[in-house]
Design a protein around this motif. Structure first.
Motif, PDB file in Angstrom:
ATOM      1  N   ASN A 123       0.887  -1.183   0.000  1.00  0.00           N
ATOM      2  CA  ASN A 123       0.000   0.000   0.000  1.00  0.00           C
ATOM      3  C   ASN A 123       0.915   1.220   0.000  1.00  0.00           C
ATOM      4  N   CYS A 160       1.256  -3.232  -7.629  1.00  0.00           N
ATOM      5  CA  CYS A 160       1.668  -3.367  -6.230  1.00  0.00           C
ATOM      6  C   CYS A 160       2.331  -2.102  -5.703  1.00  0.00           C
ATOM      7  N   GLN A 184      -0.977   4.600  -3.015  1.00  0.00           N
ATOM      8  CA  GLN A 184      -2.221   4.438  -2.260  1.00  0.00           C
ATOM      9  C   GLN A 184      -2.324   5.451  -1.131  1.00  0.00           C
ATOM     10  N   GLU A 237      -4.418  -3.507   0.761  1.00  0.00           N
ATOM     11  CA  GLU A 237      -4.051  -3.043  -0.571  1.00  0.00           C
ATOM     12  C   GLU A 237      -5.304  -2.906  -1.408  1.00  0.00           C
ATOM     13  N   SER A 247       5.037  -8.040   2.168  1.00  0.00           N
ATOM     14  CA  SER A 247       5.203  -7.804   0.731  1.00  0.00           C
ATOM     15  C   SER A 247       6.045  -8.876   0.056  1.00  0.00           C
TER      16      SER A 247
END
Length: 480
Positions: free
Chosen positions: A252, A286, A290, A380, A453
């Motif tokens: 995120n 990815c 965000q 996410e 991650s």
């Protein structure tokens, strides 16, 4: 009449006894049908890979490099055709699809170069008395057949990041593309079939997700390279604790804008990059932005510019050159994003722009005052949604970045060199980008994260390391 796409079994075309359809997420049209391999065909592919492994590992570097160069060249020659296919199966705007093909070509080019220059290392051992007359040669050898499991968001480039390093080190690979986007990988198979790699070196098998556990647990496949969600990734790792598993999972990603990044030009650049990379690929990356974490001294001016830049993002038909943001991969993905935004608003977040869904498309969205208990605060989103956060110091900003179960990449907008090195030291991520959004990735650099991650690294040279192990040769009785 729509043609059914064959898959690639040990380097040759094949069809199974079932098929599935791939639909365009923008208009729902049928893009193609894909044949599904039978259990017996999957077994044949695995057996062929295991059989060819010793011969492929012993293949001269120039043979592997020549094959990789060929793929890079053919991808470049077929850029427009393949980009149109990516847009059709994925919904990605054509401008980004063209870029993806270019990146995939560079991955194969890098792999060809690495295949030629990977020489191992030597070391003298007479640094201690017991090593007098001894000299070591350290080389890397393939761990075995690689099972590559690719996601939908970069259906060609993330496939390339599995296939190219495997071929470069001489490891056979069984590639499983995402069910939503198998067509790009099948075209890559078509190009690989033009090379002189031995039969069994690679297969592209569009196996349904529900049939993957058997492949994952097959002891003949000692290396698994997975890109996708953290939930699925860690399920895979937990199910095969003795295998070498690399995981490139979610994030995120945060873009931090510090107090010294305060001129009109600075804020214009930051807002432009944040707006672009919160929404490129429909936010289905990815490392898309965000979270925006801005110092209070620049927050208000930045927010105004970010909202304006996000509002200016061109949405619509992904096949149009002007489109910046297309649909998500399917309507269910858009509905999930919608539900998460609705959850945030219900808990007190304010929508500054966007916040609406139209079929599989979700409007580029900016949220302020996101409460800590909202799903979007920790998960996410994988959609075109960003949230804005005000902080009062660099310490607070870096703490906010680290306040996440993910740690993939972060962007830090600062001119201060000391702050840049401090960010590199204290941020709990796999990569820090200074002066830009966290979404920058060069395909030769090590790419991966910490915490949830993932483990291991993509980036050709680094993936080659994951796919191999070191073996030492000690020579004795030498006059050094």
């Amino acid at each position: 009449m729509t043609t059914t796409h064959e898959f690639w079994l040990a380097g040759r075309r094949a069809t199974g006894d079932a098929e599935f359809e791939v639909h365009h997420s923008y208009d729902g049209s049928l893009v193609g049908k894909v044949s599904v391999p039978t259990d017996a065909q999957v077994e044949e592919a695995v057996d062929a890979a295991v059989t060819v492994a010793p011969a492929l590992a012993a293949t001269p570097a120039h043979v592997r490099a020549t094959a990789l160069d060929h793929v890079a060249r053919r991808l470049t020659e077929r850029t427009e055709e393949i980009a149109r296919l990516i847009t059709a199966e994925n919904g990605k705007p054509i401008k980004w699809a063209r870029g993806e093909v270019g990146r995939a070509a560079s991955v194969f080019r890098w792999a060809a170069e690495e295949a030629r220059r990977t020489n191992g290392e030597t070391m003298r051992l007479d640094t201690d008395p017991g090593g007098v007359g001894r000299f070591a040669v350290v080389r890397r050898f393939p761990r075995g057949v690689v099972l590559g499991i690719a996601p939908f968001n970069f259906p060609l480039n993330l496939v390339a990041h599995k296939v190219a390093p495997a071929i470069a080190v001489g490891a056979p690979i069984i590639l499983k593309p995402a069910p939503a986007t198998p067509l790009s990988a099948l075209v890559l198979g078509e190009i690989l079939a033009e090379t002189e790699l031995p039969a069994g070196s690679w297969s592209v098998l569009p196996v349904p997700n529900e049939k993957m556990p058997a492949l994952v647990q097959d002891p003949r496949l000692p290396v698994i390279s997975f890109t996708g969600s953290d939930k699925v990734g860690y399920q895979i790792m937990d199910s095969v604790p003795r295998k070498h598993v690399t995981l490139e999972l979610g994030g995120n990603a945060a873009a931090v804008v510090l107090a010294d990044w305060s001129s009109e030009a600075d804020l214009e650049w930051a807002a432009t990059r944040i707006a672009m990379f919160a929404n490129y690929q429909g936010g289905q990356s990815c490392i898309s932005v965000q979270r925006v974490i801005a110092d209070a001294t620049v927050y208000d001016a930045l927010v105004e510019k970010v909202v304006a830049k996000v509002r200016a993002q061109v949405t619509g038909d992904p096949s149009a050159d002007a489109t910046d943001v297309g649909p998500l991969v399917d309507e269910n993905a858009a509905k999930r994003v919608e539900s998460w935004v609705d959850d945030a608003v219900a808990k007190g977040a304010k929508v500054l722009v966007g916040g609406t869904r139209d079929g599989a498309a979700y409007a580029p969205t900016v949220l302020a005052e996101l409460p800590e208990d909202a799903i979007l605060a920790t998960a996410e989103v994988f959609g075109p949604v960003l949230s804005l956060h005000r902080v009062d110091s660099t310490d607070e900003a870096f703490a906010a970045v680290n306040d996440s179960k993910f740690g993939l990449q972060a962007g830090v907008f600062t001119h201060d060199l000391q702050t840049a090195f401090r960010a590199h030291q204290v941020l709990e991520v796999g990569g820090v980008v200074i002066g830009d959004a966290p979404s920058y990735r060069a395909d030769q650099m090590p790419y991966g994260g910490v915490k949830d991650s993932g483990v291991g690294r993509e980036g050709v040279k680094y993936a080659m390391g994951d796919f191999t192990y070191e073996k030492v040769l000690v020579l004795t009785g030498l006059d050094l």
